[in-house]
Design an enzyme around this catalytic site. Sequence first.
Site, PDB file in Angstrom:
ATOM      1  N   GLY A   1       0.826  -1.201   0.000  1.00  0.00           N
ATOM      2  CA  GLY A   1       0.000   0.000   0.000  1.00  0.00           C
ATOM      3  C   GLY A   1       0.857   1.246   0.000  1.00  0.00           C
ATOM      4  O   GLY A   1       1.961   1.280  -0.537  1.00  0.00           O
ATOM      5  N   GLY A   2       0.333   2.284   0.654  1.00  0.00           N
ATOM      6  CA  GLY A   2       1.059   3.553   0.702  1.00  0.00           C
ATOM      7  C   GLY A   2       2.379   3.424   1.431  1.00  0.00           C
ATOM      8  O   GLY A   2       3.262   4.281   1.302  1.00  0.00           O
TER       9      GLY A   2
ATOM     10  N   ALA B   1      25.109  12.039 -26.469  1.00  0.00           N
ATOM     11  CA  ALA B   1      25.619  11.263 -25.348  1.00  0.00           C
ATOM     12  C   ALA B   1      26.945  11.841 -24.850  1.00  0.00           C
ATOM     13  O   ALA B   1      27.262  11.756 -23.659  1.00  0.00           O
ATOM     14  CB  ALA B   1      25.796   9.808 -25.763  1.00  0.00           C
TER      15      ALA B   1
HETATM   16  C1  HXC Z   1      -3.436  -3.987  11.869  1.00  0.00           C
HETATM   17  C2  HXC Z   1      -2.683  -5.991  11.060  1.00  0.00           C
HETATM   18  C3  HXC Z   1      -2.612  -5.442   9.764  1.00  0.00           C
HETATM   19  C4  HXC Z   1      -2.971  -4.078   9.594  1.00  0.00           C
HETATM   20  C5  HXC Z   1      -1.966  -7.479   9.663  1.00  0.00           C
HETATM   21  N1  HXC Z   1      -2.277  -7.248  10.951  1.00  0.00           N
HETATM   22  N2  HXC Z   1      -2.185  -6.400   8.929  1.00  0.00           N
HETATM   23  N3  HXC Z   1      -3.101  -5.274  12.108  1.00  0.00           N
HETATM   24  N4  HXC Z   1      -3.398  -3.382  10.663  1.00  0.00           N
HETATM   25  N5  HXC Z   1      -2.876  -3.487   8.413  1.00  0.00           N
HETATM   26  C6  HXC Z   1      -2.121  -8.162  12.066  1.00  0.00           C
HETATM   27  C7  HXC Z   1      -2.864  -9.454  11.890  1.00  0.00           C
HETATM   28  O1  HXC Z   1      -4.180  -9.335  12.408  1.00  0.00           O
HETATM   29  C8  HXC Z   1      -2.037 -10.416  12.738  1.00  0.00           C
HETATM   30  O2  HXC Z   1      -2.323 -10.207  14.096  1.00  0.00           O
HETATM   31  C9  HXC Z   1      -0.644  -9.916  12.542  1.00  0.00           C
HETATM   32  O3  HXC Z   1      -0.763  -8.566  12.103  1.00  0.00           O
HETATM   33  C10 HXC Z   1       0.119 -10.683  11.483  1.00  0.00           C
HETATM   34  O4  HXC Z   1      -0.652 -10.730  10.315  1.00  0.00           O
HETATM   35  P1  HXC Z   1      -0.859 -12.086   9.482  1.00  0.00           P
HETATM   36  O5  HXC Z   1      -1.886 -11.819   8.475  1.00  0.00           O
HETATM   37  O6  HXC Z   1      -1.085 -13.213  10.432  1.00  0.00           O
HETATM   38  O7  HXC Z   1       0.585 -12.270   8.854  1.00  0.00           O
HETATM   39  P2  HXC Z   1       0.945 -12.892   7.457  1.00  0.00           P
HETATM   40  O8  HXC Z   1       0.171 -14.141   7.227  1.00  0.00           O
HETATM   41  O9  HXC Z   1       2.433 -12.997   7.456  1.00  0.00           O
HETATM   42  O10 HXC Z   1       0.498 -11.829   6.359  1.00  0.00           O
HETATM   43  C11 HXC Z   1       1.093 -10.578   6.315  1.00  0.00           C
HETATM   44  C12 HXC Z   1       0.306  -9.638   5.356  1.00  0.00           C
HETATM   45  C13 HXC Z   1      -1.176  -9.612   5.804  1.00  0.00           C
HETATM   46  C14 HXC Z   1       0.409 -10.180   3.939  1.00  0.00           C
HETATM   47  C15 HXC Z   1       0.945  -8.291   5.415  1.00  0.00           C
HETATM   48  O11 HXC Z   1      -1.211  -9.428   7.217  1.00  0.00           O
HETATM   49  C16 HXC Z   1      -1.954  -8.528   5.159  1.00  0.00           C
HETATM   50  O12 HXC Z   1      -2.312  -8.630   3.976  1.00  0.00           O
HETATM   51  N6  HXC Z   1      -2.298  -7.488   5.942  1.00  0.00           N
HETATM   52  C17 HXC Z   1      -3.056  -6.390   5.439  1.00  0.00           C
HETATM   53  C18 HXC Z   1      -2.205  -5.493   4.604  1.00  0.00           C
HETATM   54  C19 HXC Z   1      -2.932  -4.232   4.241  1.00  0.00           C
HETATM   55  O13 HXC Z   1      -3.936  -4.292   3.508  1.00  0.00           O
HETATM   56  N7  HXC Z   1      -2.500  -3.098   4.819  1.00  0.00           N
HETATM   57  C20 HXC Z   1      -3.127  -1.862   4.627  1.00  0.00           C
HETATM   58  C21 HXC Z   1      -2.523  -1.318   3.318  1.00  0.00           C
HETATM   59  S1  HXC Z   1      -3.188   0.203   2.929  1.00  0.00           S
HETATM   60  P3  HXC Z   1      -2.184 -11.377  15.172  1.00  0.00           P
HETATM   61  O14 HXC Z   1      -2.728 -10.785  16.424  1.00  0.00           O
HETATM   62  O15 HXC Z   1      -2.955 -12.527  14.648  1.00  0.00           O
HETATM   63  O16 HXC Z   1      -0.720 -11.677  15.272  1.00  0.00           O
HETATM   64  C22 HXC Z   1      -2.097   1.244   3.502  1.00  0.00           C
HETATM   65  C23 HXC Z   1      -2.499   2.645   3.289  1.00  0.00           C
HETATM   66  C24 HXC Z   1      -1.357   3.534   3.598  1.00  0.00           C
HETATM   67  O17 HXC Z   1      -1.115   0.928   4.017  1.00  0.00           O
HETATM   68  C25 HXC Z   1      -1.625   4.807   2.924  1.00  0.00           C
HETATM   69  C26 HXC Z   1      -0.525   5.741   3.161  1.00  0.00           C
HETATM   70  C27 HXC Z   1      -0.702   6.868   2.239  1.00  0.00           C
END
Ligand code: HXC
Length: 521
Positions: free
Chosen positions: A176-177, A412
């Site tokens: 993401g961001g 160049a």
């Molecule tokens: C809070 C989160 C989280 C998030 C994961 N967790 N993503 N908590 N916010 N964004 C937590 C899970 O609940 C889990 O908690 C722990 O972190 C580990 O995650 P898993 O999924 O078990 O790990 P894994 O299987 O290794 O997968 C990792 C991952 C996946 C591929 C990154 O977690 C994922 O897809 N997360 C979402 C990513 C996402 O969409 N992020 C937002 C992007 S948008 P527990 O308690 O079970 O350990 C963004 C906008 C920014 O970032 C904009 C800026 C301009």
Amino acid sequence: MPDNALEFFQAALAEMEERRKAVQLGGGLERQKKQREQGKQTARERIEVLLDEGSFVETSVFVEHLDTNLMAGVEAPGEGVVTGFGTVNGRKICVFSQDFTVLGGSLGKMNAAKIAKVMDLAVKVGCPIVGLNDSAGARIQEGVDSLSGYGEIFYRNAIYSGVVPQISAILGPCAGGAVYSPALTDFIVMARGSSYMFITGPEVIKSVTREDVSFEALGGADVHSSKSGVCHLEGENDRDVLEKIKLLLGFLPSNAKETAPLRTSRDTKNRKTPQILEIVHPDQRKPYPMLEVIHTIVDDAEFLEIQPDFAKNMICGFAHLGGQSVGIVANNPRFMAGVLNIDASDKAARFIRTCDCYNVPIVTLVDVTGFLPGVAQEHQGIIRHGAKMLYAYAEASVPKITLITRKSYGGAYLAMNSRDMGADVVLAYPNAAVAVMGAEGAANIIYRREIQKSENQAATRAEKIAEYKAAFDNPYVAASRGYIDDVIHPEDTRIHLIAHLEMLHGKREERPFKKHDNIPL
Ligand code: HXC
């Protein structure tokens, strides 16, 4: 002293230790185990590898999230990031290390506040900031507050750009961001096989474009090193990434007000380089390994190539010459004859600007026929991208030394830091050719009518090519105008380069007032 003072302190100390332990444990042993099983180190282990032993001092130790909305009652020891400072080879740096074991290292308001604070500290004291990224992105539970947190970091990345070196290690997911903070820093170093970067992940891509792609194939270290050019250096694993960052720091000053660091070496300054006569092929059309030329010239044959697998027709990297840290930009006759295309121009322009903002002198090795012709290149904007190189060289006020190893033609010639583009000194080997274009192309254009009219066209063409060659395929016409300062023996390359670097040490070049420049992007 009250009677119960000792008891009070003991209780307070015990509480402090207990709280500290909880913070240090992060998401707990089970999650740490999972992290290690994935071939990754924990946030604190990474800091230990990066910094000199025992030098780490943690900051914002007891910061907690704001306990609002969906975060109410959620445990997040350490807030998902470890921040602080320490030394690398005795030099101060600031560091933050995202802790994936705590809510996936996700970034919320207070997590961002910890990072912003240590970034501010780096700028206040003038030392590099290294970010060890391993995060699932914006903390979903915190909603817009987590976006605000990213904003605070992006803003600082941009404002502090060129003030202190900023280096990003990517040691896990970066989605993401979240990719934009690393993208705003000077260097990105990724761990092969355990890190990835993308704006939208495979699932979103599938639902939008129906493309099927894995995490690795979409945004793994290899892809960003060879295709997108996002990644500057790749490491085999966490440790290797951290070692590469240490190496990189060795070439850079701590901030833009300092000169690039000097390094002692047993490689003597007056070492001859006769091997170059064997490496540089005398036939203009034959390739040769420019990397070997570089290794032959620089101190201890040590060259840290930046983006080695991206736009291989252009070589960029750091070395030392006579102890002075230098950035080397070189055409690579082994790939696409070293031609300048869009990617090569972007790669070089970015590197030149990085050297310039951190006071690293630039040595340019030239062997190039021109910009790459083609509809695709024109339509994708070779004019705009090529202009970046011209701009970056002209803008750079660090010492700039150019050596023409074989040929330098046309646009160049200018883009590779000619005298008129601001080179402080231009050297050439005796076999160098400096012209608007190669003799064959030139003769075909300016003598076309004569050739067409001639009874023996092949003989006339050959004669005209020879005439053009005699006139321009040498370094002496350019040298007679002062565009080349000296024609040198290849075996004296190192000696000449070091002598000029030493002369140029402390060079200052003022530019007219401007708010900031407007490089073509
Ligand atoms: C809070 C989160 C989280 C998030 C994961 N967790 N993503 N908590 N916010 N964004 C937590 C899970 O609940 C889990 O908690 C722990 O972190 C580990 O995650 P898993 O999924 O078990 O790990 P894994 O299987 O290794 O997968 C990792 C991952 C996946 C591929 C990154 O977690 C994922 O897809 N997360 C979402 C990513 C996402 O969409 N992020 C937002 C992007 S948008 P527990 O308690 O079970 O350990 C963004 C906008 C920014 O970032 C904009 C800026 C301009």
